[in-house]
Design an enzyme around this catalytic site. Structure first.
Site, PDB file in Angstrom:
ATOM      1  N   ASP A   1       0.707  -1.219   0.357  1.00 58.20           N
ATOM      2  CA  ASP A   1       0.292  -0.302   0.243  1.00 58.20           C
ATOM      3  C   ASP A   1       1.123   1.323  -0.502  1.00 58.20           C
ATOM      4  OD1 ASP A   1       0.531  -0.901   2.426  1.00 58.20           O
ATOM      5  OD2 ASP A   1      -0.543   0.541   3.353  1.00 58.20           O
TER       6      ASP A   1
ATOM      7  N   GLU B   1      -0.247  -1.828   5.147  1.00 61.03           N
ATOM      8  CA  GLU B   1       0.304  -1.967   6.800  1.00 61.03           C
ATOM      9  C   GLU B   1       0.536  -0.361   6.576  1.00 61.03           C
ATOM     10  OE1 GLU B   1       4.096  -0.667   9.018  1.00 61.03           O
ATOM     11  OE2 GLU B   1       3.296  -0.040   6.922  1.00 61.03           O
TER      12      GLU B   1
END
Length: 411
Positions: free
Chosen positions: A82, A140
């Site tokens: 991400d 994350e």
């Protein structure tokens, strides 16, 4: 496993890794929104020859396995996929095309590194033992994170060891790999404090309960929790990052104030104690001033604890195998990382590769000018191959030893 041949192949396919990295960098996606990123990863894995690819694991992860067909340990490697809500300002030719979204923490590099390792390991399946698990993890950067969901999915229940890699863009690339046994990254909790007073005219403060003054007093006193209420041998940080009270006029006393902050600890007992003391301090200060206080805590990731045996193992492996790299032991960091959830259940380690640019200023992670030296893609892939080679070599040697022993018994 012919590790030198694989290393050479990694170097020869550097341009391909650059292409993947730049594509990922140019098309970042926020946590829990990594739709196109997942599709791209799956496409690459299928092109390499992987068929059994599990999607949306734990709410958004991608997992595939390389089964050798021979007995051996199951080893997992994770890359986070991400990006962040940051407007990029690097002026790179492959700068983000998604407004307000940027890979400013190296997750594009981590994903590229793991894809590269997956590709090259598949070419030598006949030289491997056990199973290798490749985890492309979502979210994350945003609580509750993707790691906890993946752990709860059961997909990693058979994993014997797990390893994670993180690039360090704030230090120039020089071939250095950093390891840290024990606590390496802190528990990262956040909190919001609201103070309710009684507003009024600035000329008559005695008729009000000044929420700004009360909140300012709370901010000052919170620092004593770190400087005077905890053992100085225990690391801890309390930071107030935002503060808001009042309106855009200078003669009205605000009726309420709000502040937001973060708390970082390694010690679980201290983590609990600080939360209790923050609540107590807010309650008592507000009571003393005739105000009302409210504290809301949001638990972040737990402290990341690298298992000593696995950390010492990779330190020795990298020192012996990666001759062009320098391997050092680094200090603990107060940043948070949801890889901690994996390490709570599975032995393993989380290590770092210095990867900042060498011909300019290095900006910190989560900065709009954050930039990486792409040579770290080679070092990262080699580090994963080195770990896999160790577990395969250990298994091979045990099998050979067992066969020799059997022959001796037969005689």
């Amino acid at each position: 496993m012919d590790i030198e041949r694989i290393f050479k192949n990694i170097e020869e396919t550097y341009a391909e890794s650059q292409h993947i990295f730049r594509h990922l960098h140019q098309h970042p996606e926020l946590s829990f929104q990594e739709v196109d990123t997942r599709a791209f990863i799956i496409e690459q894995l299928r092109d390499y020859g992987y068929q059994d690819i599990k999607q949306n694991v734990g709410g958004g992860g991608v997992i595939t396995r390389l089964e050798s067909g021979r007995p051996g340990p199951t080893i997992a490697f994770r890359a986070d996929i991400d990006a962040l809500a940051i407007t990029e300002a690097t002026n790179l030719s492959y700068q983000s095309v998604n407004p307000g979204v940027m890979h400013a923490c190296g997750h594009d590099a981590h994903t590229t590194i793991l894809l590269s390792a997956a590709k090259h390991l598949l070419t030598c399946r006949d030289q491997l033992t056990g199973t290798i698990v490749f985890i492309f993890q979502h979210a994350e950067e945003m609580h509750p994170g993707g790691a906890r969901g993946i752990m709860e999915s059961g997909e990693l229940d058979d994993v014997d060891f797990i390893y994670g890699i993180h690039t360090k863009g704030d230090r120039p690339y020089d071939g250095t790999i950093e390891c840290r046994p024990g606590f390496a990254m802190a528990a990262s909790d956040s909190f919001t404090i609201k103070v309710q007073g009684k507003g009024g005219h600035a000329a008559t403060p005695h008729l009000t309960v000044d929420s700004t003054v009360v909140a300012a007093f709370i901010i000052q006193q919170l620092q004593t929790l770190v400087s005077r209420h905890k053992n100085p041998m225990d690391s801890g940080v309390i930071t107030i990052a935002t503060f808001h009270s009042g309106q855009q006029v200078g003669n009205i006393i605000a009726h309420s104030a709000k502040m937001m902050g973060t708390m970082r600890t390694f010690n679980a007992k201290l983590r609990t104690q600080l939360k209790h003391r923050i609540q107590t301090m807010v309650d008592q200060i507000c009571q003393a001033h005739g105000a009302q206080g409210e504290v809301e805590f949001s638990n972040g990731y737990p402290a990341l604890f690298n298992h000593h045996e696995q950390t010492e193992l990779i330190r020795q492996l990298f020192t012996n195998q990666l001759k062009n790299n320098r391997v050092i032991q680094t200090g603990p960091r107060m940043g948070g990382e949801d890889f901690a959830y994996y390490l709570q259940k599975i032995p393993g380690s989380f290590y770092y590769i210095r990867a900042g640019i060498t011909n300019g200023r290095n900006f910190p992670h989560h900065h709009p000018k954050f930039q990486l030296d792409e040579r770290c893609l080679i070092d990262g892939a080699k580090s994963i191959i080195t770990i896999v080679n160790h577990y395969s070599a250990v298994k091979d040697s045990k099998e050979k030893e067992g066969k020799s022993h059997a022959k001796r018994l037969a005689k």
